[in-house]
Scaffold this motif. Sequence first.
Motif, PDB file in Angstrom:
ATOM      1  N   VAL A  34      32.988  49.038  46.976  1.00 37.46           N
ATOM      2  CA  VAL A  34      32.390  47.697  47.098  1.00 37.46           C
ATOM      3  C   VAL A  34      33.309  46.653  47.716  1.00 37.46           C
ATOM      4  O   VAL A  34      32.880  45.525  47.963  1.00 37.46           O
ATOM      5  N   VAL A  35      34.578  47.015  47.962  1.00 38.91           N
ATOM      6  CA  VAL A  35      35.527  45.992  48.432  1.00 38.91           C
ATOM      7  C   VAL A  35      35.779  46.105  49.946  1.00 38.91           C
ATOM      8  O   VAL A  35      35.284  47.014  50.616  1.00 38.91           O
ATOM      9  N   LYS A  41      42.113  49.449  47.359  1.00 39.94           N
ATOM     10  CA  LYS A  41      41.131  50.542  47.289  1.00 39.94           C
ATOM     11  C   LYS A  41      40.613  50.902  48.669  1.00 39.94           C
ATOM     12  O   LYS A  41      40.447  52.090  48.993  1.00 39.94           O
ATOM     13  N   ASP A  73      27.559  47.733  43.116  1.00 45.09           N
ATOM     14  CA  ASP A  73      27.962  48.006  41.735  1.00 45.09           C
ATOM     15  C   ASP A  73      26.910  48.720  40.898  1.00 45.09           C
ATOM     16  O   ASP A  73      27.213  49.675  40.197  1.00 45.09           O
ATOM     17  N   LYS A  94      33.610  48.942  34.731  1.00 42.67           N
ATOM     18  CA  LYS A  94      32.212  49.246  35.058  1.00 42.67           C
ATOM     19  C   LYS A  94      31.709  50.582  34.501  1.00 42.67           C
ATOM     20  O   LYS A  94      30.674  51.073  34.929  1.00 42.67           O
ATOM     21  N   ASN A 146      44.709  48.092  41.571  1.00 42.65           N
ATOM     22  CA  ASN A 146      44.613  46.872  42.351  1.00 42.65           C
ATOM     23  C   ASN A 146      45.719  45.989  41.800  1.00 42.65           C
ATOM     24  O   ASN A 146      46.834  46.048  42.297  1.00 42.65           O
ATOM     25  N   ARG A 169      31.783  34.124  36.440  1.00 42.11           N
ATOM     26  CA  ARG A 169      31.270  35.454  36.789  1.00 42.11           C
ATOM     27  C   ARG A 169      32.159  36.515  36.140  1.00 42.11           C
ATOM     28  O   ARG A 169      33.386  36.410  36.194  1.00 42.11           O
ATOM     29  N   GLN A 171      32.460  41.006  35.545  1.00 40.88           N
ATOM     30  CA  GLN A 171      31.950  42.333  35.858  1.00 40.88           C
ATOM     31  C   GLN A 171      31.079  42.789  34.680  1.00 40.88           C
ATOM     32  O   GLN A 171      31.029  42.126  33.649  1.00 40.88           O
ATOM     33  N   PHE A 192      29.640  42.463  42.338  1.00 36.38           N
ATOM     34  CA  PHE A 192      30.721  41.939  43.177  1.00 36.38           C
ATOM     35  C   PHE A 192      30.182  41.324  44.472  1.00 36.38           C
ATOM     36  O   PHE A 192      30.634  40.271  44.910  1.00 36.38           O
ATOM     37  N   ASN A 213      41.303  40.760  46.272  1.00 40.40           N
ATOM     38  CA  ASN A 213      39.845  40.589  46.256  1.00 40.40           C
ATOM     39  C   ASN A 213      39.468  39.137  46.523  1.00 40.40           C
ATOM     40  O   ASN A 213      38.498  38.860  47.231  1.00 40.40           O
ATOM     41  N   ILE A 234      42.648  44.625  37.077  1.00 40.02           N
ATOM     42  CA  ILE A 234      41.617  45.336  37.867  1.00 40.02           C
ATOM     43  C   ILE A 234      42.252  46.636  38.341  1.00 40.02           C
ATOM     44  O   ILE A 234      43.230  46.631  39.104  1.00 40.02           O
ATOM     45  N   TYR A 236      41.209  51.077  38.960  1.00 38.41           N
ATOM     46  CA  TYR A 236      40.052  51.923  39.265  1.00 38.41           C
ATOM     47  C   TYR A 236      40.225  53.348  38.776  1.00 38.41           C
ATOM     48  O   TYR A 236      41.343  53.862  38.720  1.00 38.41           O
TER      49      TYR A 236
HETATM   50  C1  LMR Z   1      34.798  43.253  40.859  1.00 34.16           C
HETATM   51  O1  LMR Z   1      33.616  43.574  40.723  1.00 34.16           O
HETATM   52  O2  LMR Z   1      35.234  42.116  40.690  1.00 34.16           O
HETATM   53  C2  LMR Z   1      35.798  44.285  41.228  1.00 34.16           C
HETATM   54  O3  LMR Z   1      35.722  45.302  40.337  1.00 34.16           O
HETATM   55  C3  LMR Z   1      35.561  44.785  42.602  1.00 34.16           C
HETATM   56  C4  LMR Z   1      36.502  45.910  42.897  1.00 34.16           C
HETATM   57  O4  LMR Z   1      36.036  47.035  42.988  1.00 34.16           O
HETATM   58  O5  LMR Z   1      37.695  45.634  43.022  1.00 34.16           O
END
Ligand code: LMR
Length: 330
Positions: A34-35, A41, A73, A94, A146, A169, A171, A192, A213, A234, A236
């Motif tokens: 998603v980034v 990432k 997401d 997530k 990250n 906001r 996650q 995201f 990000n 953050i 992954y």
């Molecule tokens: C987010 O949704 O803020 C982050 O998890 C996006 C990401 O994958 O770094």
Amino acid sequence: MGGFLTRAVLAAAFALAPLSAFAQQPMIIKFSHVVAEGTPKGQAALKFKEVAEKLLPGKVKVEVYPNSQLFGDAKEIEALLLGDVHFVAPSLSKFQKFTKVLQVYDLPFMFPNMEAVDKFQDGKVGQAMLKSMEKKGLLGLGYWHNGLKQLSANKPLLVPEDAKGLKFRVQSSDVLVAQFQAVGANPQKLAFSEVYQALQTGAVDGQENTWSNIYSQKYQEVQSDFTESNHGLIDYMVVTNAKWWNGLPKDIKEGLTKAMKEATAVNNKVADKLNQDAKAKVAASNAKIHELTPAQRKQWQEAMKPVWKKFEKDIGANVIKAAQDVGNSS
Ligand code: LMR
């Protein structure tokens, strides 16, 4: 007779041609995230493609889809379970639907630095987490970094009181919801890909994310004040569909495992630099960056600390203790 044989051989060859052509087609492997590509990432996914295609020439073709282009997401893990994509690397925040143990990574002020995160992930508890969702069809192949999260809004956030009443906001993590509720703010779960617009229209007032990000999503255009709070993480997990992975031919599985290892090494090497570079770019924009004094930081820590107790049962006191122990020694 000779003519008949020749014709038969030719016919057979013809019939087989499409099959052999098919056999030579490389296996298409899809990696969705998603980034932006310039993030830790994004870079690691490209490295994975490069190494996998080098180690398995003609056998695999890795297609990387950044920026929620293929799946965002809400859909990416579902798509992996359906076999529509082969690798995703969602943030550890997530996976709540699949396991509760990973919520330890969302606890505010859990890890003082990335060295502590590394130690925890390399240890027994962190390694076991990679397999914690196998029964649900998800297999973790490794962790990608990250970095630590920073807060922002359209006003300076120096003490918890400053966040009171603001919409942030988050996650899709109940721990992150509780974290903002602990300081009297209103958390809103959002994908995201929707954050920039939500900040721009005022649907939310603030957010938390890493510098890479923040900068790559241009939040500095729609937020005036950033606080270097380093209050959360953050990180992954690269996951694959367990059934698909376990059914791969040996040579392909070995090649992909090696490629994953190289991509992970690159990710962990570039993550900090990409975040520092992004921070410098945010600093050069119209937005302001605030540092916290130790006393201010302590106020945030104390205000958010009750979240640990709230999720202790779900996560497991032993898991929290293991993370705390590496934190204390890093
Ligand atoms: C987010 O949704 O803020 C982050 O998890 C996006 C990401 O994958 O770094």
